[in-house]
Design a protein around this motif. Sequence first.
Motif, PDB file in Angstrom:
ATOM      1  N   TYR A   1       0.220  57.093  50.195  1.00  0.00           N
ATOM      2  CA  TYR A   1       1.440  56.477  49.684  1.00  0.00           C
ATOM      3  C   TYR A   1       2.552  56.463  50.719  1.00  0.00           C
ATOM      4  CZ  TYR A   1      -0.268  57.141  44.860  1.00  0.00           C
ATOM      5  OH  TYR A   1      -0.981  57.116  43.697  1.00  0.00           O
ATOM      6  N   ARG A   2       3.406  55.457  50.580  1.00  0.00           N
ATOM      7  CA  ARG A   2       4.699  55.446  51.256  1.00  0.00           C
ATOM      8  C   ARG A   2       5.619  56.181  50.295  1.00  0.00           C
ATOM      9  NH1 ARG A   2       4.909  49.933  51.307  1.00  0.00           N
ATOM     10  NH2 ARG A   2       6.166  49.760  49.441  1.00  0.00           N
ATOM     11  N   VAL A   3       6.366  57.169  50.789  1.00  0.00           N
ATOM     12  CA  VAL A   3       7.174  58.002  49.896  1.00  0.00           C
ATOM     13  C   VAL A   3       8.668  57.661  50.001  1.00  0.00           C
ATOM     14  CG1 VAL A   3       7.724  60.360  49.199  1.00  0.00           C
ATOM     15  CG2 VAL A   3       5.483  59.854  50.157  1.00  0.00           C
ATOM     16  N   VAL A   4       9.291  57.431  48.852  1.00  0.00           N
ATOM     17  CA  VAL A   4      10.722  57.126  48.805  1.00  0.00           C
ATOM     18  C   VAL A   4      11.459  58.286  48.138  1.00  0.00           C
ATOM     19  CG1 VAL A   4      12.493  55.473  48.028  1.00  0.00           C
ATOM     20  CG2 VAL A   4      10.130  54.694  48.398  1.00  0.00           C
ATOM     21  N   GLY A   5      12.519  58.753  48.771  1.00  0.00           N
ATOM     22  CA  GLY A   5      13.380  59.739  48.131  1.00  0.00           C
ATOM     23  C   GLY A   5      14.515  58.996  47.457  1.00  0.00           C
ATOM     24  N   GLU A   6      14.703  59.191  46.140  1.00  0.00           N
ATOM     25  CA  GLU A   6      15.779  58.456  45.462  1.00  0.00           C
ATOM     26  C   GLU A   6      16.935  59.367  45.076  1.00  0.00           C
ATOM     27  OE1 GLU A   6      14.144  56.279  42.064  1.00  0.00           O
ATOM     28  OE2 GLU A   6      13.987  58.119  40.919  1.00  0.00           O
ATOM     29  N   GLY A   7      18.105  58.753  44.977  1.00  0.00           N
ATOM     30  CA  GLY A   7      19.290  59.497  44.568  1.00  0.00           C
ATOM     31  C   GLY A   7      19.833  60.427  45.642  1.00  0.00           C
ATOM     32  N   ILE A   8      19.701  60.037  46.902  1.00  0.00           N
ATOM     33  CA  ILE A   8      20.198  60.872  48.005  1.00  0.00           C
ATOM     34  C   ILE A   8      21.716  60.696  48.139  1.00  0.00           C
ATOM     35  CG2 ILE A   8      19.939  61.444  50.463  1.00  0.00           C
ATOM     36  CD1 ILE A   8      17.363  61.653  48.670  1.00  0.00           C
ATOM     37  N   GLU A   9      22.425  61.779  47.937  1.00  0.00           N
ATOM     38  CA  GLU A   9      23.890  61.688  47.929  1.00  0.00           C
ATOM     39  C   GLU A   9      24.567  62.272  49.159  1.00  0.00           C
ATOM     40  OE1 GLU A   9      25.152  63.298  44.171  1.00  0.00           O
ATOM     41  OE2 GLU A   9      24.469  61.531  43.067  1.00  0.00           O
ATOM     42  N   THR A  10      23.831  63.061  49.951  1.00  0.00           N
ATOM     43  CA  THR A  10      24.465  63.676  51.130  1.00  0.00           C
ATOM     44  C   THR A  10      23.613  63.496  52.391  1.00  0.00           C
ATOM     45  OG1 THR A  10      23.360  65.819  50.857  1.00  0.00           O
ATOM     46  CG2 THR A  10      25.436  65.520  49.667  1.00  0.00           C
ATOM     47  N   ALA A  11      24.294  63.542  53.540  1.00  0.00           N
ATOM     48  CA  ALA A  11      23.621  63.436  54.835  1.00  0.00           C
ATOM     49  C   ALA A  11      22.643  64.601  55.016  1.00  0.00           C
ATOM     50  CB  ALA A  11      24.648  63.440  55.952  1.00  0.00           C
ATOM     51  N   GLU A  12      23.028  65.736  54.486  1.00  0.00           N
ATOM     52  CA  GLU A  12      22.204  66.935  54.600  1.00  0.00           C
ATOM     53  C   GLU A  12      20.843  66.733  53.908  1.00  0.00           C
ATOM     54  OE1 GLU A  12      23.917  70.219  52.570  1.00  0.00           O
ATOM     55  OE2 GLU A  12      22.766  71.720  53.696  1.00  0.00           O
TER      56      GLU A  12
ATOM     57  N   GLY B   1      26.850  49.970  60.902  1.00  0.00           N
ATOM     58  CA  GLY B   1      26.580  50.945  59.846  1.00  0.00           C
ATOM     59  C   GLY B   1      25.355  51.777  60.157  1.00  0.00           C
ATOM     60  N   ARG B   2      24.417  51.142  60.862  1.00  0.00           N
ATOM     61  CA  ARG B   2      23.185  51.825  61.214  1.00  0.00           C
ATOM     62  C   ARG B   2      23.446  53.076  62.037  1.00  0.00           C
ATOM     63  NH1 ARG B   2      17.840  48.749  63.327  1.00  0.00           N
ATOM     64  NH2 ARG B   2      16.692  50.573  63.981  1.00  0.00           N
ATOM     65  N   ALA B   3      24.381  52.975  62.960  1.00  0.00           N
ATOM     66  CA  ALA B   3      24.734  54.132  63.775  1.00  0.00           C
ATOM     67  C   ALA B   3      25.345  55.226  62.897  1.00  0.00           C
ATOM     68  CB  ALA B   3      25.703  53.720  64.867  1.00  0.00           C
ATOM     69  N   ALA B   4      26.190  54.802  61.956  1.00  0.00           N
ATOM     70  CA  ALA B   4      26.846  55.762  61.075  1.00  0.00           C
ATOM     71  C   ALA B   4      25.854  56.422  60.117  1.00  0.00           C
ATOM     72  CB  ALA B   4      27.942  55.057  60.290  1.00  0.00           C
ATOM     73  N   ARG B   5      24.763  55.727  59.828  1.00  0.00           N
ATOM     74  CA  ARG B   5      23.774  56.254  58.894  1.00  0.00           C
ATOM     75  C   ARG B   5      22.463  56.618  59.600  1.00  0.00           C
ATOM     76  NH1 ARG B   5      27.232  57.199  56.246  1.00  0.00           N
ATOM     77  NH2 ARG B   5      27.829  56.618  54.142  1.00  0.00           N
ATOM     78  N   SER B   6      22.535  56.890  60.891  1.00  0.00           N
ATOM     79  CA  SER B   6      21.304  57.255  61.583  1.00  0.00           C
ATOM     80  C   SER B   6      21.142  58.769  61.526  1.00  0.00           C
ATOM     81  CB  SER B   6      21.323  56.755  63.019  1.00  0.00           C
ATOM     82  OG  SER B   6      22.250  57.512  63.757  1.00  0.00           O
ATOM     83  N   LEU B   7      19.912  59.162  61.504  1.00  0.00           N
ATOM     84  CA  LEU B   7      19.610  60.576  61.315  1.00  0.00           C
ATOM     85  C   LEU B   7      19.079  61.198  62.599  1.00  0.00           C
ATOM     86  CD1 LEU B   7      18.168  59.848  57.830  1.00  0.00           C
ATOM     87  CD2 LEU B   7      20.080  61.370  58.270  1.00  0.00           C
ATOM     88  N   PRO B   8      19.197  62.495  62.716  1.00  0.00           N
ATOM     89  CA  PRO B   8      18.889  63.201  63.966  1.00  0.00           C
ATOM     90  C   PRO B   8      17.505  62.953  64.578  1.00  0.00           C
ATOM     91  CG  PRO B   8      19.152  64.727  62.115  1.00  0.00           C
ATOM     92  CD  PRO B   8      19.692  63.415  61.706  1.00  0.00           C
ATOM     93  N   LEU B   9      16.467  62.827  63.770  1.00  0.00           N
ATOM     94  CA  LEU B   9      15.118  62.785  64.359  1.00  0.00           C
ATOM     95  C   LEU B   9      14.810  61.478  65.098  1.00  0.00           C
ATOM     96  CD1 LEU B   9      12.827  64.505  61.712  1.00  0.00           C
ATOM     97  CD2 LEU B   9      13.762  65.436  63.811  1.00  0.00           C
TER      98      LEU B   9
END
Length: 288
Positions: A231-242, A280-288
Amino acid sequence: EITPRDGNETGIYSPKYDIYNESRLTLIADLRKALLQNQLMLYYQPKQDLLAGHIVGVEALIRWHHEERGWVSPADFIPLAEETGVITQLTKWVIGQAMKDLADLHTDNPELTLAINISARDLESAELKGVLELELQKHGLQARSVTLEITETAAMLDPARSLQALNVLAEQGYQISIDDFGSGYSSLSYLKQLPASELKLDRSLIHDICTNESADVIVSTAIQMARSLGYRVVGEGIETAETASHLQAKGCDLLQGFWLCKPTPITGLKPWLQNFKAEGRAARSLPL
Ligand code: C2E
Ligand code: MG
Ligand code: MG
Ligand code: MG
């Protein structure tokens, strides 16, 4: 512009608090009227690829602004529409409107996919396949651009029937997604029989993974298991960057939630997508 509030705020209308059943009857009569009079709206919430960083698709979420009651939550009127059979008409309207909007979005974002929420009642209906086909043709779209989201609980109501109906739809090329995984009691070993390619982890499962160690272990294990099953896994309801970077580190494929973007009408979504590509992509990009 008026914007819907979430169901936790006071003042939002909820049939749960009604003493009289008449109110439910009135609500369903009003919903029928709203359908006929074009008073329903679709909002869209993007899904982001956690590895590549881009937006892969949007999910259509229905909105109803009632003349007297204000915003009525789909969590309240969808079950009522299912009980009364109004859902068939409602889904038909959603499919038509959402595909029209997808064709429009494809002008600037040709790879974007559209997710539509489908109820158990829709799966039982002989009409669904034809409605989907007709709207695809009308808007020059391919089945592979459309994901049908069915909740774990709905898929379990009549497992044999769900399996049969979903097989037919998967053969047509639609992507099948299991919504709200972890909110019910089904096992992955049963769900695996369904022709689904995507699994969405329920918000209730995810929301405290950063603070609760056992929630973290459960989610990590669910992600690993789902991924090994293909499966491709989706996390829903993510409210924080953490929470977002936590899920990314666990190997979750896609993310959805207020942190990335709240459900938005098409008029707001178009500039949002443009802006995401630009900055926006830069603002919402993640560390990995
Ligand atoms: P769902 O398909 O699991 O959709 C996700 C719900 O979580 C949406 O609620 C969305 O607004 C909300 N959400 C998204 N991100 C966040 C977040 O970060 N935090 C929080 N607190 N909430 C978040 P919504 O739009 O109220 O819809 C509720 C449910 O109603 C949906 O759950 C779906 O099962 C059903 N629904 C909505 N639209 C339709 C529709 O067109 N047809 C059918 N059959 N069902 C629909
Ligand atoms: Mg959904
Ligand atoms: Mg869900
Ligand atoms: Mg849900």
